[in-house]
Scaffold this active site. Structure first.
Site, PDB file in Angstrom:
ATOM      1  N   GLY A 349      73.430  13.477   0.785  1.00  0.00           N
ATOM      2  CA  GLY A 349      73.518  12.990   1.983  1.00  0.00           C
ATOM      3  C   GLY A 349      72.694  12.102   2.103  1.00  0.00           C
ATOM      4  N   GLU A 386      66.504  13.784   8.557  1.00  0.00           N
ATOM      5  CA  GLU A 386      65.143  13.162   7.938  1.00  0.00           C
ATOM      6  C   GLU A 386      63.727  12.889   8.096  1.00  0.00           C
ATOM      7  OE1 GLU A 386      65.928  14.034   4.166  1.00  0.00           O
ATOM      8  OE2 GLU A 386      68.467  14.103   5.004  1.00  0.00           O
TER       9      GLU A 386
HETATM   10  N1  BES Z   1      65.498  16.549   0.759  1.00  0.00           N
HETATM   11  C1  BES Z   1      67.224  16.793   1.207  1.00  0.00           C
HETATM   12  C2  BES Z   1      67.561  16.129  -0.238  1.00  0.00           C
HETATM   13  C3  BES Z   1      68.139  16.672  -1.227  1.00  0.00           C
HETATM   14  C4  BES Z   1      69.122  17.518  -1.465  1.00  0.00           C
HETATM   15  C5  BES Z   1      67.122  16.389  -2.484  1.00  0.00           C
HETATM   16  C6  BES Z   1      69.445  18.225  -2.316  1.00  0.00           C
HETATM   17  C7  BES Z   1      67.514  16.673  -3.450  1.00  0.00           C
HETATM   18  C8  BES Z   1      68.441  17.635  -3.684  1.00  0.00           C
HETATM   19  C9  BES Z   1      66.978  15.773   2.400  1.00  0.00           C
HETATM   20  O1  BES Z   1      66.795  16.064   3.439  1.00  0.00           O
HETATM   21  C10 BES Z   1      68.921  16.457   2.738  1.00  0.00           C
HETATM   22  O2  BES Z   1      68.476  17.845   3.258  1.00  0.00           O
HETATM   23  N2  BES Z   1      69.754  15.962   2.589  1.00  0.00           N
HETATM   24  C11 BES Z   1      70.761  16.625   3.434  1.00  0.00           C
HETATM   25  C12 BES Z   1      70.929  15.990   4.341  1.00  0.00           C
HETATM   26  C13 BES Z   1      70.750  17.392   5.856  1.00  0.00           C
HETATM   27  C14 BES Z   1      71.171  16.580   7.201  1.00  0.00           C
HETATM   28  C15 BES Z   1      71.545  18.640   5.888  1.00  0.00           C
HETATM   29  C16 BES Z   1      72.222  16.112   2.439  1.00  0.00           C
HETATM   30  O3  BES Z   1      72.167  15.698   1.635  1.00  0.00           O
HETATM   31  O4  BES Z   1      72.852  17.049   3.237  1.00  0.00           O
HETATM   32 ZN    ZN Z   2      65.830  17.771   4.384  1.00  0.00          ZN
END
Ligand code: BES
Ligand code: ZN
EC number: 3.4.11.-
Length: 967
Positions: A349, A386
């Site tokens: 996301g 984020e």
């Molecule tokens: N660090 C993650 C993105 C990520 C997820 C990178 C899996 C690599 C593998 C980011 O901080 C995150 O958690 N994004 C979530 C959104 C959040 C509001 C739960 C996402 O991508 O859904």
């Molecule tokens: Zn995260």
């Protein structure tokens, strides 16, 4: 806020000065990719020559350091200089998009060694003399030892450099490489995204490094504790903009091999982990603002999206949220700027690259003509999530991936606090109960669940790291941290966080370091706890699952037991605490709050909880505790009575909880299913979103189990009866559907009212959705209110035929707004026509029709449709190895896919093929779906038993309820 660039220690400053200008002269990045590829394909020649790989590259793991997935501790990187030139047009001869680059890394030798291991994946190197892939120099004076041989170790993703002599402890060296990589459309490392604008196809070069793909962009010590500073330079075409973590230092004309390009140099980054790096080349536009403390905030997106104002909402709330976190952490935002960019192709996301956060378009862009209130909430919470990482995760980073749960769980908790600051009217903090606590209860109640915390040595390979990005890390992490913050009080929690961040800034920590700081805050504040923070939290972090707390109000005995959805399932993992927890119990008696009690043993006498007659007890107020609650029959009856007579005496979160607990206790055979069904009777007079949503989530399970059986009719009749007053309520409230309800939660519940009314066959609802949709088809003007679009499209397409589907498909293909395209993509899966569903399934694996980032979620939408489920399952089974290899094992999508296509399984005929599927694809693997597969096998077995035991009861109860009209 501090401006400019900071390293907290003098060592950091020295490192930068020494590193600056290392690649001042760019030697031609002229290598043609095809030649490179041909040369380097065989990077480990087998015979002769001093640069060949030493003997024995068998597939059997050896003790050789290059077969170990973890880097040795002998070398410590300090500073990188990286120049990259991504090509946004394909190579003439190969047709591939490529990038070329040069990199130098300065490192210190901490232990004498004759071996350099540095991560590198899918990069081709330019050879120096004697086919050596790198160049080593000493920075401390004297000569660096000559390189004996160098090769690429594919499995462990290393560039290996064997030296003829030793690197000396305390000395510093520089390793230089020149390389080429593919700018593929694989959503990982340095990759390309594409979109259409003004009839032209445009390419963006962008990055996604977390967790282990920085090594796909340039050779690096790609572990989170190997923090260093990075000097990034990007070469790019005129008319494009280059962005990276740091501020732009300079940008000017540059000629390389006759190509006139721009060279953009960025300010060095602070000391940081490789997984947080980002660099992007695009022709995007931006809008900007400054917060009070002079931090530059910018939102980047496609030119048309910026021109249409779709970045404005994100820009408006970012300053507020940044300010909120500065106060919350009591630490200034650590960077001079905060860029956020919406990308047409993006796997997760959003990603918290330090100072340059990347998003899917739907997670950052907002437009009131197209976005629902739910879309808007997602923008606010994801931005908050984020931004929370900018400190927690980026400034202080967990040492290794085994502690990922703390990083993601923390951000997933405080995202609600940040969003609440931006939109206080929404009461968004309550929603953590539905979105995280209830969501993860379903998974954490399985015997195949796992503890939050993993051992460092158990997490080694990229696949193992990827598996950690699951609902346990995110939602259980968020839930237990919320519980912790609540019993410590928010002030004490913040105090501990603040000293934790200050002690470890620009460095790394382990989760127990946070406990230590919270304990210090507890001690300073004088609050009393039954045990240390560490001991209390160990029971939640080191063992899987959660308890059901049983309160017997007639005997005053309160006890706890590991809650298992299927009580017959075998828990093979022993727990260090024998599945006992230290449980904080917030509770009320007859609607009066009492002070928190602690349950520290398997059972205890708590006299205050004894009641009689009409008196009642309600525990786990606002569901701040990560556990379920059961009562004696008498108390349940009293609670049911209060629900039906004066439900507002029970807080609305707890009304949602009573429903969710009852249904799950019934699934675990702790209370009768009929008791659970009885908690839904009062919904006839409930208007609040949370209890309704909780009931609908639980009743969804009944639909999944029964919508192919004779229970379906009575279930429909009962729910139609229950939802009709809600439907009428919203019809009146909105002046016959002509306005939008004021409250955020009301807007959600209006959607529920329409969805459930249509689902259960309320004629007026069908007419409404069909009329709206047909109007759109006829007039080509879409007047449907954005909040209602998903459900209206879905119902109209379900009721319609090929015409409706084709209309929606053409709207989808022409949609320039991602949030609108997403609603259509979801609704296209609602058709009841098998041939349309099968054709749609085929489309999902054609990236020119459905973007790669959306493939798995589209298959899941189709599987959610009773007609599509078996089609989707056959499709996934038949194409698993293709889907797996083409769509990557990373991120959450594979666990969602496996859960999605198997959700309805409830018979032996489904269980057997599921086990067969696991066996057949053992070699291919399941990536982030590995655990999900075991969980779905366990869930299927539970479902089989549940149906056998409950079908008749449920049928009888529903029939009785619908025969008589009393509620
Ligand atoms: N660090 C993650 C993105 C990520 C997820 C990178 C899996 C690599 C593998 C980011 O901080 C995150 O958690 N994004 C979530 C959104 C959040 C509001 C739960 C996402 O991508 O859904
Ligand atoms: Zn995260």
């Amino acid at each position: 806020m501090r401006k400019g660039f900071y390293i907290s220690t003098p060592v950091g400053v020295v490192a930068i000065i020494l590193c600056a200008g290392a690649l001042a002269t760019i030697i031609g990045l002229s290598v043609v990719y095809s030649q490179e590829k041909a040369k380097n394909n065989d990077v480990a020649p087998t015979e002769g020559g001093i640069s060949t790989k030493p003997p024995a590259t068998t597939s059997v793991p050896s003790n050789d350091p290059w077969d170990n997935y973890r880097l040795p501790k002998s070398l410590v990187p300090e500073c990188y200089n990286v120049i990259l030139w991504p090509r946004l047009t394909p190579d003439m001869t190969t047709g591939l998009y490529i990038f070329t680059g040069e990199s130098s890394v300065d490192f210190e030798c901490a232990e004498e060694t004759d071996l350099i291991l540095i991560h590198s994946n899918k990069l081709n190197y330019t050879e120096f003399d004697n086919k050596i892939l790198a160049n080593l120099t000493s920075l401390t004076g004297g000569k660096a030892p000559p390189i004996n041989s160098s090769w690429l170790q594919d499995v462990t993703q290393y560039l290996v450099i064997q030296l003829d002599g030793k690197l000396m402890k305390g000395h510093r060296y520089r390793l230089y490489t020149k390389f080429t990589g593919e700018l593929a459309d694989d959503l990982g490392g340095f990759y390309r995204s594409k979109y259409l604008e003004d009839g032209k196809e445009k390419i963006v070069a962008t990055t996604q490094m977390q967790p282990t793909d920085a090594r796909k962009a340039f050779p690096c010590f790609d572990e989170p504790a190997m923090k260093a500073t990075f000097n990034i330079t990007i070469l790019h075409d005129h008319g494009t903009v280059a962005l990276s973590n740091g501020e732009q230092k300079e940008s000017g004309n540059y000629t390389i091999n006759g190509n006139h390009v721009l060279k953009t140099v960025f300010e060095p980054t602070p000391k940081m982990s490789t997984y947080l790096l980002a660099f992007i080349v695009s022709d995007f536009d931006s809008i900007s603002s400054n917060t009070v403390n002079d931090v530059l905030i910018r939102i980047f997106a496609r030119r048309t999206a910026i021109a249409a104002g779709h970045g404005q909402y994100a820009l408006n709330i970012t300053g507020t949220i940044l300010q909120f976190f500065e106060d919350y952490y009591n630490v200034s935002y650590p960077l001079p700027k905060s860029d956020q960019i919406a990308l047409p192709d993006f796997n997760a996301g959003a990603m918290e690259n330090w100072g340059l956060i990347t998003y899917r378009e739907t997670a950052l862009l907002y437009n009131e003509d197209f976005s629902s209130n739910s879309n808007k909430e997602r923008v606010a919470t994801i931005i908050a999530h984020e931004l929370a990482h900018m400190w927690f995760g980026n400034l202080v980073t967990l040492k290794w991936w085994n502690d990922l749960w703390l990083n993601e769980g923390f951000a997933s908790y405080v995202e609600y606090l940040g969003a609440d600051k931006a939109e206080p009217e929404w009461k968004v903090k309550d929603l953590i109960v539905l979105n995280d606590v209830h969501r993860v209860f379903a998974i954490d109640a399985l015997a195949s669940s796992h503890p939050l915390s993993s051992k460092e040595e158990d997490i080694q390979t990229p696949a193992q790291i990827n598996e950690l990005f699951d609902a346990i890390s995110y939602s259980k992490g968020a839930s237990v941290l919320r519980m912790l913050s609540d019993f410590l009080t928010e002030d004490v929690f913040k105090m501990g966080l603040q000293t934790y961040l200050t002690e470890f800034e620009y460095g790394n920590a382990v989760y127990t370091d946070l406990w230590k700081h919270l304990q210090m805050a507890v001690n300073a504040s004088g609050i009393t706890l039954p045990d240390s923070v560490r001991n209390i939290m160990n029971t939640w972090v080191l063992q899987m699952g959660f308890p059901v707390v049983t309160i017997n109000t007639s005997t005053a005995v309160v006890s706890q037991q590991h809650f298992l959805l299927d009580p017959d399932s075998e828990v093979s993992t022993p727990s260090p605490f024998q599945y006992q927890w230290i449980v904080p119990i917030k509770w009320m008696k007859n609607a009066v709050n009492h002070s928190t009690l602690w349950l520290q043993t398997e059972s205890a006498n708590i006299d205050e909880m004894s009641v009689s007659g009409d008196d009642w007890v309600l525990a786990n107020l606002d569901v701040v505790g990560y556990y379920r609650v059961n009562y004696d029959q008498g108390n349940w009856e009293n609670l049911l009575r209060i629900l039906s007579t004066s439900h507002s005496l029970i807080p609305r979160i707890n009304r949602a909880q009573l429903v969710d607990d009852a249904f799950n206790l019934a699934r675990a055979r702790i209370i009768p299913t009929v008791l659970a069904l009885r908690t839904t009777k009062y919904l006839y007079s409930e208007r609040e979103y949370m209890p309704w949503q909780s009931a609908m989530n639980n009743l969804d399970f009944f639909y999944l189990m029964f919508d192919r059986s004779e229970v379906y009719g009575p279930l429909q009749d009962y729910l139609r009866k229950q939802v009709t007053p809600l439907f009428e309520h919203y019809k009146n409230l909105t002046g016959n559907w002509s306005s939008v309800p004021d409250g955020h939660m009301d807007q959600y519940n209006q959607v529920n009212a329409i969805s459930l009314a249509c689902k259960t066959g309320v004629k007026e609802c069908h007419n409404l959705t069909a009329t709206w949709f047909n109007q759109w088809m006829d007039t080509k003007e879409n007047m449907i209110q954005p909040n209602l679009r998903s459900t209206v499209y879905c119902n109209a397409i379900a009721a319609g035929g090929a015409d409706e589907w084709e209309f929606a498909w053409s709207q989808f293909q022409n949609a320039t707004i991602a949030i609108e395209a997403d609603k259509l993509r979801y609704a296209l899966a609602c058709t009841k026509q098998p041939w349309l569903l099968n054709r749609y399934l085929e489309y999902t694996l054609n990236p020119s029709l459905i973007r790669k980032q959306d493939a798995t979620s589209t298959i899941v939408y189709i599987a959610q449709n009773v007609i599509g489920q078996s089609l989707a399952w056959d499709f996934v089974r038949a194409r698993w190895s293709y889907i797996f290899t083409q769509y990557g094992g990373g991120s959450f999508s594979f666990s969602n896919l496996i859960n999605g296509v198997t959700e309805r399984f409830s018979s032996e005929y489904e269980l057997h093929p599921l086990k067969q599927f696991k066996a057949d694809n053992a070699v291919v693997g399941f990536g982030s779906g590995t655990l999900a597969l075991d969980q779905s096998i366990e869930r299927t077995m539970g479902n089989i038993k549940w149906i056998a035991e409950n079908k008749q009861n449920v049928l009888d109860w529903l029939e009785a309820e619908t025969k008589y009209t009393s509620h």
